[in-house]
Design an enzyme around this catalytic site. Structure first.
Site, mmCIF file in Angstrom:
data_model
loop_
_atom_site.group_PDB
_atom_site.id
_atom_site.type_symbol
_atom_site.label_atom_id
_atom_site.label_comp_id
_atom_site.label_asym_id
_atom_site.label_seq_id
_atom_site.Cartn_x
_atom_site.Cartn_y
_atom_site.Cartn_z
ATOM 1 N N SER A 34 0.878 -1.174 0.000
ATOM 2 C CA SER A 34 0.000 0.000 0.000
ATOM 3 C C SER A 34 0.912 1.219 0.000
ATOM 4 C CB SER A 34 -0.866 0.001 1.254
ATOM 5 O OG SER A 34 -1.464 1.275 1.428
ATOM 6 N N TYR A 42 -1.089 -1.356 10.508
ATOM 7 C CA TYR A 42 -1.224 -1.588 9.066
ATOM 8 C C TYR A 42 -0.066 -0.953 8.298
ATOM 9 C CZ TYR A 42 -3.265 -1.703 4.373
ATOM 10 O OH TYR A 42 -3.486 -1.938 3.029
#
Ligand SMILES: NC(=O)c1ccc[n+]([C@@H]2O[C@H](COP(=O)([O-])OP(=O)(O)OC[C@H]3O[C@@H](n4cnc5c(N)ncnc54)[C@H](OP(=O)(O)O)[C@@H]3O)[C@@H](O)[C@H]2O)c1
Length: 243
Positions: free
Chosen positions: A144, A167
């Protein structure tokens, strides 16, 4: 001997992974749809077979090494080779909760790393013997832009405020893994890259996301299908992302 190229996509019973499987099957791959729940895998694979696509399901929980070993054994018997591995399975509890770094529990941090980082490491290790049998293998790690320290440290980017420690840092670690394996596996002609699908409408991305799953799948499909793919890169549709 199985003549078609074989691709394995983890976390593929829904979301971006499901769409990557669909598109790779449309590119004439035998596409292996992997997921942690046998029933969800079976239903998802059936949906794609109903579209006339060459899709088979396999149960694989990236946090459970025994299931990875079993899946590798099954792939060895079925195909004897793996051409493309897309490490797509990923989780985040923080998008839903908005947990601040200081409120994050050790359990939540470990759980996120178990899937997003250790899971990818375990799958790569078990699949390497099969990937080494391919003439032009590729490993695509679904990262990401939120894993980019360059982006996260820049107040001018829209990502600056998305301060979800578990994350984001799990994807930063994943990027480090991409670089390390790309260097080692250059000798085996295995391309290893990190990708960002963009912000995509899925259970993780939410309905607020601007991109659909077709757009989200595009960069992984491009790396899986292009001639002479790059290696050791961090890429989205627009090109290179800064590490
Ligand atoms: N959506 C976005 O905007 C976005 C942006 C950047 C990066 N990404 C990345 O893209 C990837 C796919 O995301 P998505 O949006 O498609 O998410 P999603 O719709 O939530 O799908 C995640 C998939 O991962 C699977 N999974 C979770 N834990 C697993 C495990 N232990 N073993 C095997 N599979 C597991 C899920 O299976 P179950 O159905 O069994 O839970 C599901 O199939 C993730 O790595 C994510 O971090 C997404």
């Amino acid at each position: 001997m199985h003549t078609k190229k074989v691709a394995l996509v983890t976390g593929a019973n829904k979301g971006i992974g499901f769409e990557i499987v669909r598109q790779l099957a449309k590119h004439n791959f035998t596409a292996v749809l992997a997921g942690r729940d046998a029933k969800r895998v079976d239903e998802a694979a059936k949906r794609l077979r109903a579209e006339g696509l060459d899709v088979v399901g396999v149960t694989l929980d990236v946090t459970d090494v025994a299931t990875i070993v079993a899946a590798a054994g099954w792939l060895t018997k079925q195909f004897g080779r793996l051409d493309v591995l897309v490490n797509n399975a990923g989780i985040s509890s923080e998008f839903a909760t908005g947990t601040k770094p200081s409120d994050l529990t050790m359990d939540a941090l470990r759980t996120t790393y178990d899937t997003n980082f250790f899971g990818v490491f375990a799958v790569i290790q078990q699949m390497l013997p099969l990937l080494r049998k391919s003439a032009s293998a590729r490993i695509i790690n679904q990262s990401s832009t939120l894993g980019s320290l360059g982006v996260l440290s820049d107040p001018a980017t829209p990502y600056y405020g998305t301060n979800v420690l578990a994350y984001n840092s799990s994807k930063t670690a994943l990027n480090a893994l991409t670089l390390a394996f790309s260097k080692e596996l250059a000798a085996d002609h295995i391309a290893v890259n990190s990708t960002c699908p963009g912000w995509v409408k899925t259970d993780m991305g939410s309905d607020a996301a601007p991109r659909n799953v077709e757009q989200g799948a595009a960069i992984a499909v491009k790396l899986a299908t292009m001639d002479n793919p790059p290696s050791g890169k961090y890429l989205d549709d627009a090109g290179e992302i800064q590490w």
